[in-house]
Motif scaffolding. Structure first.
Motif, PDB file in Angstrom:
ATOM      1  N   UNK A 116       0.823  -1.208   0.000  1.00  9.39           N
ATOM      2  CA  UNK A 116       0.000   0.000   0.000  1.00  9.39           C
ATOM      3  C   UNK A 116       0.858   1.260   0.000  1.00  9.39           C
ATOM      4  N   UNK A 117       2.157   1.102  -0.172  1.00 14.41           N
ATOM      5  CA  UNK A 117       3.058   2.251  -0.222  1.00 14.41           C
ATOM      6  C   UNK A 117       2.982   2.918  -1.583  1.00 14.41           C
ATOM      7  N   UNK A 118       3.321   4.184  -1.629  1.00 17.71           N
ATOM      8  CA  UNK A 118       3.310   4.917  -2.885  1.00 17.71           C
ATOM      9  C   UNK A 118       4.343   4.346  -3.855  1.00 17.71           C
ATOM     10  N   UNK A 119       5.490   3.911  -3.318  1.00 19.73           N
ATOM     11  CA  UNK A 119       6.541   3.350  -4.178  1.00 19.73           C
ATOM     12  C   UNK A 119       6.038   2.111  -4.917  1.00 19.73           C
ATOM     13  N   UNK A 120       5.358   1.205  -4.205  1.00 22.78           N
ATOM     14  CA  UNK A 120       4.869   0.004  -4.875  1.00 22.78           C
ATOM     15  C   UNK A 120       3.746   0.335  -5.842  1.00 22.78           C
ATOM     16  N   UNK A 121       2.845   1.212  -5.461  1.00 26.64           N
ATOM     17  CA  UNK A 121       1.745   1.588  -6.362  1.00 26.64           C
ATOM     18  C   UNK A 121       2.301   2.167  -7.665  1.00 26.64           C
ATOM     19  N   UNK A 122       3.341   2.955  -7.580  1.00 31.94           N
ATOM     20  CA  UNK A 122       3.931   3.524  -8.788  1.00 31.94           C
ATOM     21  C   UNK A 122       4.475   2.426  -9.691  1.00 31.94           C
ATOM     22  N   UNK A 123       5.154   1.442  -9.099  1.00 29.76           N
ATOM     23  CA  UNK A 123       5.679   0.330  -9.905  1.00 29.76           C
ATOM     24  C   UNK A 123       4.543  -0.482 -10.517  1.00 29.76           C
ATOM     25  N   UNK A 124       3.513  -0.724  -9.738  1.00 24.64           N
ATOM     26  CA  UNK A 124       2.383  -1.524 -10.192  1.00 24.64           C
ATOM     27  C   UNK A 124       1.699  -0.866 -11.392  1.00 24.64           C
ATOM     28  N   UNK A 125       1.379   0.400 -11.271  1.00 28.26           N
ATOM     29  CA  UNK A 125       0.607   1.062 -12.327  1.00 28.26           C
ATOM     30  C   UNK A 125       1.488   1.534 -13.486  1.00 28.26           C
ATOM     31  N   UNK A 126       2.805   1.659 -13.271  1.00 27.48           N
ATOM     32  CA  UNK A 126       3.706   1.940 -14.393  1.00 27.48           C
ATOM     33  C   UNK A 126       3.705   0.774 -15.376  1.00 27.48           C
ATOM     34  N   UNK A 127       3.513  -0.423 -14.852  1.00 24.81           N
ATOM     35  CA  UNK A 127       3.441  -1.615 -15.709  1.00 24.81           C
ATOM     36  C   UNK A 127       2.280  -1.504 -16.696  1.00 24.81           C
ATOM     37  N   UNK A 128       1.165  -0.951 -16.237  1.00 22.42           N
ATOM     38  CA  UNK A 128      -0.002  -0.768 -17.103  1.00 22.42           C
ATOM     39  C   UNK A 128       0.320   0.214 -18.217  1.00 22.42           C
ATOM     40  N   UNK A 129       1.042   1.282 -17.877  1.00 23.14           N
ATOM     41  CA  UNK A 129       1.431   2.271 -18.888  1.00 23.14           C
ATOM     42  C   UNK A 129       2.314   1.629 -19.956  1.00 23.14           C
ATOM     43  N   UNK A 130       3.273   0.810 -19.534  1.00 23.10           N
ATOM     44  CA  UNK A 130       4.184   0.168 -20.495  1.00 23.10           C
ATOM     45  C   UNK A 130       3.433  -0.785 -21.416  1.00 23.10           C
ATOM     46  N   UNK A 131       2.495  -1.555 -20.847  1.00 19.04           N
ATOM     47  CA  UNK A 131       1.750  -2.502 -21.660  1.00 19.04           C
ATOM     48  C   UNK A 131       0.863  -1.774 -22.666  1.00 19.04           C
ATOM     49  N   UNK A 132       0.233  -0.683 -22.244  1.00 22.62           N
ATOM     50  CA  UNK A 132      -0.619   0.080 -23.146  1.00 22.62           C
ATOM     51  C   UNK A 132       0.174   0.623 -24.330  1.00 22.62           C
ATOM     52  N   UNK A 133       1.406   1.057 -24.067  1.00 29.44           N
ATOM     53  CA  UNK A 133       2.271   1.554 -25.140  1.00 29.44           C
ATOM     54  C   UNK A 133       2.567   0.452 -26.150  1.00 29.44           C
ATOM     55  N   UNK A 134       2.885  -0.753 -25.654  1.00 30.70           N
ATOM     56  CA  UNK A 134       3.201  -1.869 -26.544  1.00 30.70           C
ATOM     57  C   UNK A 134       1.962  -2.390 -27.268  1.00 30.70           C
ATOM     58  N   UNK A 135       0.800  -2.202 -26.670  1.00 29.91           N
ATOM     59  CA  UNK A 135      -0.443  -2.755 -27.201  1.00 29.91           C
ATOM     60  C   UNK A 135      -0.722  -2.270 -28.625  1.00 29.91           C
ATOM     61  N   UNK A 136      -0.436  -0.995 -28.895  1.00 31.00           N
ATOM     62  CA  UNK A 136      -0.776  -0.453 -30.213  1.00 31.00           C
ATOM     63  C   UNK A 136       0.325  -0.681 -31.253  1.00 31.00           C
ATOM     64  N   UNK A 137       1.343  -1.456 -30.904  1.00 26.51           N
ATOM     65  CA  UNK A 137       2.430  -1.713 -31.850  1.00 26.51           C
ATOM     66  C   UNK A 137       1.991  -2.693 -32.935  1.00 26.51           C
TER      67      UNK A 137
END
Length: 250
Positions: free
Chosen positions: A213-234
């Motif tokens: 529930x720390x901000x550091x882990x939440x950032x890592x968790x949701x950054x993964x979603x950003x990376x996948x979304x970027x690759x999705x439209x490739x």
């Protein structure tokens, strides 16, 4: 489908003709199950499984989600399910993935969000997203690196192949293997939890999930979603999915 019996809330993905793949309806139903477990003191453990014996969950339903072509469209879907799995990860009650059959891609992410993974003997599991030119997109990698040894987690993600439940147990992903009568064996295994006061279960889970529930882990968790979304439209992802669907439909 949501059932409550003997202190256990059973959430069953009932899409056997789609190998229990996740669509928006399944997401909404899972949110309902989480709400029930959070609010009902008689609900002590959540068990997630799939209908039938072929599949636990084949991940996201490609026939539904392949219609999402831009990173913005993909991000909305990934963010919705990612939020659900983050909520599952930090649920204040024990959770179990009862892997009754194949767990593929997002199905493994769903299982990773649970505290424990029990599997049918011989079931096959795999984080196969890299074969579709994307990464895990629901927080699966962030969770996997928290719950397994680094080298074993990275190998699972990069190898992108299925392994047996027995191999998954050897490397620490699966915790129990049942040869038959999965639901009965699972319920018996969980009796030592369900006979404890709900307040005790909540207290231990709150102690456990504080690090997520720390901000550091939440950032890592949701950054993964950003990376996948970027690759999705490739183009690579589009070609890989088209090839996969063509082979499956032969």
């Amino acid at each position: 489908m949501i059932e409550k019996q003997h202190g256990i809330v059973w959430f069953t993905i009932c899409r056997p003709t789609r190998r229990n793949a996740i669509d928006y309806a399944v997401m909404d139903e899972l949110e309902q199950a989480l709400q029930l477990v959070e609010c009902d003191d008689e609900a002590k453990v959540l068990v997630i499984t799939g209908e039938g014996e072929e599949a636990f969950c084949a991940g996201g339903d490609l026939q539904v989600f392949h219609q999402l072509t831009t990173k913005e469209e993909a991000h909305a879907m990934l963010w919705k399910m990612g939020n659900i799995l983050y909520r599952l990860l930090t649920l204040p009650k024990p959770t179990v993935a009862l892997i009754n059959g194949k767990a593929i891609g997002g199905g493994c992410e769903l299982a990773t969000a649970c505290d424990f993974r029990f599997a049918r003997a011989g079931a096959r599991l795999g984080f196969v997203q890299a074969n579709l030119a994307i990464t895990t997109g629901w927080g699966g990698a962030a969770m996997l690196f928290e719950k397994m040894a680094y080298d074993k987690a990275l190998d699972l993600l990069l190898h992108a192949q299925t392994i047996t439940a027995e191999e998954a147990e050897r490397i620490g992903f699966v915790h129990r293997i049942f040869a038959d009568s999965l639901r009965e064996r699972c319920e018996k295994q969980l009796r030592c939890y369900t006979n404890k006061p709900t307040a005790v279960l909540r207290a231990y889970k709150e102690a456990a999930v504080g690090r997520w529930k720390t901000e550091e882990f939440r950032q890592r968790f949701f950054a993964e979603i950003e990376r996948c979304a970027y690759l999705w439209e490739s183009e690579e992802h589009d070609r890989a999915v088209q090839s996969f669907l063509a082979k499956r439909n032969k």
